[in-house]
Design a protein around this motif. Structure first.
Motif, mmCIF file in Angstrom:
data_model
loop_
_atom_site.group_PDB
_atom_site.id
_atom_site.type_symbol
_atom_site.label_atom_id
_atom_site.label_comp_id
_atom_site.label_asym_id
_atom_site.label_seq_id
_atom_site.Cartn_x
_atom_site.Cartn_y
_atom_site.Cartn_z
ATOM 1 N N ASP A 1 0.812 -1.215 0.000
ATOM 2 C CA ASP A 1 0.000 0.000 0.000
ATOM 3 C C ASP A 1 0.851 1.273 0.000
ATOM 4 N N ASP A 2 2.148 1.140 -0.321
ATOM 5 C CA ASP A 2 3.059 2.277 -0.238
ATOM 6 C C ASP A 2 3.581 2.703 -1.615
ATOM 7 N N ILE A 3 4.472 3.688 -1.618
ATOM 8 C CA ILE A 3 4.961 4.282 -2.863
ATOM 9 C C ILE A 3 6.478 4.422 -2.796
ATOM 10 N N ALA B 1 -0.376 10.482 5.818
ATOM 11 C CA ALA B 1 -1.587 10.196 6.590
ATOM 12 C C ALA B 1 -2.777 10.199 5.638
ATOM 13 N N GLU B 2 -3.319 9.041 5.384
ATOM 14 C CA GLU B 2 -4.391 8.922 4.399
ATOM 15 C C GLU B 2 -5.638 9.706 4.808
ATOM 16 N N ASP B 3 -5.924 9.754 6.105
ATOM 17 C CA ASP B 3 -7.136 10.427 6.580
ATOM 18 C C ASP B 3 -7.101 11.935 6.337
ATOM 19 N N THR B 4 -5.904 12.533 6.421
ATOM 20 C CA THR B 4 -5.794 13.994 6.314
ATOM 21 C C THR B 4 -5.101 14.454 5.032
ATOM 22 N N GLU C 1 -1.931 14.498 4.723
ATOM 23 C CA GLU C 1 -0.713 15.189 5.169
ATOM 24 C C GLU C 1 0.521 14.304 4.992
ATOM 25 N N TYR C 2 1.602 14.899 4.505
ATOM 26 C CA TYR C 2 2.911 14.250 4.470
ATOM 27 C C TYR C 2 3.718 14.765 5.655
ATOM 28 N N PHE C 3 4.371 13.868 6.372
ATOM 29 C CA PHE C 3 5.121 14.302 7.538
ATOM 30 C C PHE C 3 6.285 13.360 7.812
ATOM 31 N N LYS C 4 7.268 13.890 8.523
ATOM 32 C CA LYS C 4 8.466 13.123 8.860
ATOM 33 C C LYS C 4 8.395 12.664 10.318
ATOM 34 N N THR C 5 9.033 11.542 10.597
ATOM 35 C CA THR C 5 9.166 11.059 11.964
ATOM 36 C C THR C 5 10.611 10.628 12.199
ATOM 37 N N ASP C 6 11.034 10.664 13.452
ATOM 38 C CA ASP C 6 12.409 10.280 13.790
ATOM 39 C C ASP C 6 12.721 8.851 13.361
ATOM 40 N N HIS D 1 -2.653 4.240 7.749
ATOM 41 C CA HIS D 1 -4.111 4.170 7.826
ATOM 42 C C HIS D 1 -4.516 3.138 8.865
ATOM 43 N N SER D 2 -5.758 3.192 9.289
ATOM 44 C CA SER D 2 -6.209 2.376 10.419
ATOM 45 C C SER D 2 -6.223 0.885 10.112
#
Length: 370
Positions: A91-93, A122-125, A127-132, A216-217
């Protein structure tokens, strides 16, 4: 032999499958094979795989009864013929140049594997975001453009993302380690990662975001359901991997603390209805430690808050007692954190006040000097 074998476990991924595989088939590197294993999907994922394989001979697919993503990856591994192996989720790119760029780096530097950064979506919003976890800034700040292995990192090795989709592996090297994914459990990639990572001699960090992870959930690691108890077994398996590699004594403090930290992180994020179930398994696991020959050493080296967590599990009579004790501990930790932050802020305010109070004097002296 092809240049790269791409392995994709598939389970109920019909909404994303064509896009995900498309990002592989449209790579700038064409000499690839795509090995998909349908893990007993209940939607039409298998039919989608058949259609894709009919259109592109580079795609092959297999089907198994539902046994989990780890088992699906293990089934695919013997079928891989590429010089390198890449694992992707269905389910990724992946960036269109990812395989070519990583392949070239591995060839140029004669690597066991290369790792790179990943972005979250984040599929719900939207939004693209980074995490540590997937940016691994602390790791890159340390290793830079050097070739390294775990010996060079010390405790920093635990900052390396365990996920298989942010790495391109030399297939011959992987097969020589005998590494397998844990089966029937989520968080199964931990077990494969530690066998490979602790065996690797030449690793390189490619400072680029090449993968987008869809959050996603429905994902196994984001659902927060009963499967989260897998974290207990997985952490015990990780400790055993360090024992097998003769590294437990050196890293035991971190391994013990990391186990407790991760278990309670999963407890706090599991759906509330499953917490009593999680507690029962946790109490069973922790109680075994009381009779372990390493217990005295274990309880003496873990950090104080983890000692409190351990003791409230083994000493509690039932779930409600444990849960209330844990809430009190978490409130206490939060209170102490806020107190430290408040103290730090007060120091900074005082420092700024002192600077401001000295500025007029400094200006007067400067004018007087003229």
């Amino acid at each position: 032999m092809v240049d790269v074998s791409v392995i994709i476990p598939v389970y109920n991924a019909s909404d994303y499958l064509e896009e995900a595989i498309g990002t592989i088939l449209n790579q700038s590197m064409e000499d690839i094979e795509v090995i998909c294993v349908d893990d007993g999907s209940e939607d039409n994922s298998l039919e989608i795989l058949k259609k894709i394989a009919e259109k592109d001979s580079r795609v092959q697919y297999y089907h198994q009864e539902n046994r989990g993503g780890g088992a699906a990856r293990n089934v695919a591994l013997p079928h891989a013929t590429g010089k390198y192996i890449y694992f992707m989720d269905a389910d990724d790119i992946v960036d269109s140049n990812a395989l070519k760029e990583c392949y070239d780096i591995c060839e140029e530097k004669n690597l066991d594997f290369v790792l790179f950064r990943a972005m979250n979506y984040a599929e719900d919003t939207g939004e693209y975001f980074k995490t540590d976890d997937y940016s691994m800034d602390e790791l890159y700040d340390f290793v830079g453009d050097r070739i390294f292995n775990f010996h060079d990192l010390g405790d920093l090795m635990f900052k390396v993302s365990v996920t298989p989709w942010c790495k391109l592996y030399n297939r011959e090297f992987v097969m020589s380690t005998g590494a397998q994914f844990a089966e029937g459990l989520i968080f199964h990639d931990n077990i494969f990662f530690w066998d490979v990572f602790l065996s690797a001699e030449r690793i390189f960090f490619y400072d680029k975001y090449l993968y987008t992870r869809r959050r996603h959930s429905a994902s196994s690691t984001g659902a927060g359901d009963k499967r989260y108890i897998s974290t207990i077994t997985i952490n015990n398996m990780i400790i055993q991997k360090f024992i097998n590699h003769g590294l437990f004594e050196k890293y035991k403090k971190y391994l013990y603390d990391h186990k407790i930290y991760l278990i309670f992180h999963r407890y706090n994020t599991i759906q509330e209805q499953f917490r009593p179930y999680f507690y029962e398994h946790l109490k069973e696991d922790f109680s075994k430690m009381l009779d372990d020959e390493r217990y005295e050493e274990f309880i003496s080296i873990i950090v104080p808050n983890n000692k409190k967590r351990f003791e409230m599990v083994v000493n509690s009579e039932e779930f409600r007692e444990f849960d209330l004790s844990l809430q009190n501990l978490q409130l206490s930790i939060r209170k102490n954190d806020l107190a430290r932050k408040n103290k730090k802020l007060k120091k900074e305010v005082k420092r700024q006040e002192n600077l401001l109070s000295r500025k007029p004097v400094s200006l007067f002296l400067k004018l007087k000097g003229k």
